[in-house]
Motif scaffolding. Structure first.
Motif, short mmCIF file in Angstrom:
data_model
loop_
_atom_site.label_atom_id
_atom_site.label_comp_id
_atom_site.label_asym_id
_atom_site.label_seq_id
_atom_site.Cartn_x
_atom_site.Cartn_y
_atom_site.Cartn_z
N TRP A 14 -25.08 6.11 28.29
CA TRP A 14 -25.10 7.51 27.88
C TRP A 14 -26.49 7.86 27.38
CZ3 TRP A 14 -24.76 9.71 22.65
CH2 TRP A 14 -24.64 11.10 22.67
N ARG A 15 -27.08 8.89 27.91
CA ARG A 15 -28.46 9.24 27.60
C ARG A 15 -28.68 9.67 26.16
NH1 ARG A 15 -30.08 12.08 33.33
NH2 ARG A 15 -29.87 10.16 34.52
N GLY A 16 -27.63 10.06 25.46
CA GLY A 16 -27.77 10.46 24.07
C GLY A 16 -27.77 9.31 23.09
N SER A 17 -27.79 8.07 23.58
CA SER A 17 -27.72 6.90 22.71
C SER A 17 -29.10 6.28 22.48
CB SER A 17 -26.77 5.86 23.31
OG SER A 17 -27.31 5.35 24.53
N ALA A 18 -30.07 7.11 22.19
CA ALA A 18 -31.44 6.63 22.00
C ALA A 18 -31.51 5.54 20.94
CB ALA A 18 -32.35 7.79 21.61
N CYS A 19 -32.25 4.46 21.28
CA CYS A 19 -32.46 3.38 20.30
C CYS A 19 -33.95 3.15 20.04
CB CYS A 19 -31.76 2.10 20.74
SG CYS A 19 -32.35 1.40 22.28
N ALA A 20 -34.81 3.87 20.78
CA ALA A 20 -36.25 3.83 20.53
C ALA A 20 -36.89 5.04 21.19
CB ALA A 20 -36.88 2.55 21.06
N LEU A 38 -38.02 2.88 16.21
CA LEU A 38 -36.69 2.45 16.59
C LEU A 38 -35.74 3.51 16.06
CD1 LEU A 38 -36.91 -1.33 15.72
CD2 LEU A 38 -36.82 -0.31 18.00
N ILE A 39 -34.58 3.63 16.69
CA ILE A 39 -33.57 4.62 16.30
C ILE A 39 -32.23 3.91 16.20
CG2 ILE A 39 -32.38 6.74 16.97
CD1 ILE A 39 -34.86 7.39 18.70
N ASN A 40 -31.51 4.18 15.12
CA ASN A 40 -30.16 3.63 14.99
C ASN A 40 -29.22 4.50 15.83
OD1 ASN A 40 -27.57 2.92 14.26
ND2 ASN A 40 -28.17 2.40 12.18
N PRO A 41 -28.72 3.97 16.95
CA PRO A 41 -27.87 4.78 17.83
C PRO A 41 -26.44 4.93 17.30
CG PRO A 41 -28.07 2.59 18.72
CD PRO A 41 -28.95 2.64 17.49
N GLN A 42 -26.15 4.24 16.22
CA GLN A 42 -24.84 4.28 15.57
C GLN A 42 -23.72 3.82 16.52
OE1 GLN A 42 -25.32 8.41 14.22
NE2 GLN A 42 -25.45 7.58 12.15
N GLU A 43 -24.10 2.94 17.41
CA GLU A 43 -23.15 2.26 18.31
C GLU A 43 -23.84 1.00 18.82
OE1 GLU A 43 -22.45 4.38 22.11
OE2 GLU A 43 -23.88 5.81 21.33
N PRO A 44 -23.06 0.02 19.25
CA PRO A 44 -23.66 -1.24 19.71
C PRO A 44 -24.52 -1.05 20.95
CG PRO A 44 -21.30 -1.50 19.31
CD PRO A 44 -21.59 -0.04 19.24
N ILE A 45 -25.58 -1.83 21.03
CA ILE A 45 -26.44 -1.83 22.21
C ILE A 45 -25.78 -2.69 23.29
CG2 ILE A 45 -28.68 -2.54 23.11
CD1 ILE A 45 -29.85 -1.84 20.36
N ASP A 57 -29.18 -5.02 18.21
CA ASP A 57 -28.45 -4.34 17.13
C ASP A 57 -29.12 -4.61 15.78
OD1 ASP A 57 -26.50 -3.18 18.79
OD2 ASP A 57 -25.25 -4.98 18.70
N ALA A 58 -29.58 -5.82 15.58
CA ALA A 58 -30.25 -6.16 14.32
C ALA A 58 -31.55 -5.37 14.15
CB ALA A 58 -30.55 -7.66 14.26
N ASP A 59 -32.25 -5.13 15.25
CA ASP A 59 -33.51 -4.37 15.18
C ASP A 59 -33.28 -2.95 14.68
OD1 ASP A 59 -35.01 -6.50 16.24
OD2 ASP A 59 -34.75 -5.77 18.30
N VAL A 60 -32.19 -2.33 15.10
CA VAL A 60 -31.96 -0.91 14.78
C VAL A 60 -31.03 -0.69 13.59
CG1 VAL A 60 -32.43 -0.19 17.16
CG2 VAL A 60 -30.07 -0.67 16.46
N ALA A 61 -30.51 -1.75 13.01
CA ALA A 61 -29.52 -1.62 11.93
C ALA A 61 -30.03 -0.77 10.77
CB ALA A 61 -29.10 -3.00 11.43
N SER A 62 -31.28 -0.90 10.40
CA SER A 62 -31.81 -0.12 9.28
C SER A 62 -32.78 0.97 9.74
CB SER A 62 -32.50 -1.04 8.26
OG SER A 62 -33.59 -1.70 8.88
N ALA A 63 -32.82 1.23 11.03
CA ALA A 63 -33.70 2.27 11.58
C ALA A 63 -33.13 3.66 11.28
CB ALA A 63 -33.86 2.07 13.09
N PRO A 64 -33.99 4.68 11.28
CA PRO A 64 -33.48 6.03 11.08
C PRO A 64 -32.65 6.48 12.28
CG PRO A 64 -35.82 6.07 11.63
CD PRO A 64 -35.43 4.63 11.46
N THR A 65 -31.82 7.48 12.07
CA THR A 65 -31.05 8.05 13.17
C THR A 65 -31.93 9.04 13.94
OG1 THR A 65 -30.25 9.92 11.87
CG2 THR A 65 -28.90 7.89 11.84
N PHE A 66 -31.45 9.47 15.09
CA PHE A 66 -32.18 10.46 15.87
C PHE A 66 -32.39 11.73 15.05
CE2 PHE A 66 -32.63 14.01 18.74
CZ PHE A 66 -33.58 13.55 19.63
N ALA A 67 -31.36 12.17 14.36
CA ALA A 67 -31.46 13.39 13.54
C ALA A 67 -32.54 13.27 12.47
CB ALA A 67 -30.11 13.71 12.90
N GLU A 68 -32.75 12.08 11.96
CA GLU A 68 -33.77 11.87 10.92
C GLU A 68 -35.19 11.91 11.46
OE1 GLU A 68 -31.35 9.18 7.67
OE2 GLU A 68 -32.07 8.20 9.50
#
Length: 101
Positions: A14-20, A38-45, A57-68
């Motif tokens: 899904w294109r809305g699941s940005a992780c970087a 990095l972006i926390n996609p709030q779902e598993p990679i 998943d560990a890389d993005v666990a503390s990353a900001p969300t897209f909205a942030e």
């Protein structure tokens, strides 16, 4: 010449699941700013995508969300044209993420 170039990696098909995201800003033909997060996609990679971009998943666990991070991207791009390596994919990623978040 003034423009910005953006590139996304996603966590799922899904294109809305940005992780970087990476962004380069060019003004008067010279790179004047670069942004990467990095972006926390709030779902598993998905593992098949992890094998491609090596973001876990560990890389993005503390990353900001897209909205942030979206306000930072908007500020950097300003009024200049926005392009990308794969325009259809990256513009759909922006649209999906903005609507979703």
């Amino acid at each position: 010449m003034n423009f910005s170039i953006i590139d996304f990696e996603t966590a799922t098909p899904w294109r809305g699941s940005a992780c970087a995201v990476g962004l380069t800003v060019v003004r008067n033909g010279k790179i004047v700013d670069e942004f990467y997060s990095l972006i926390n996609p709030q779902e598993p990679i998905h593992k098949n995508l992890e094998r491609i971009h090596h973001i876990t998943d560990a890389d993005v666990a503390s990353a900001p969300t897209f909205a942030e991070i979206w306000p930072q991207i908007v500020e950097l791009v300003g009024d200049y044209p926005l392009g990308s390596h794969n325009n259809e994919f990256d513009m759909a990623a922006i649209q999906s993420a903005v609507v979703h978040h």
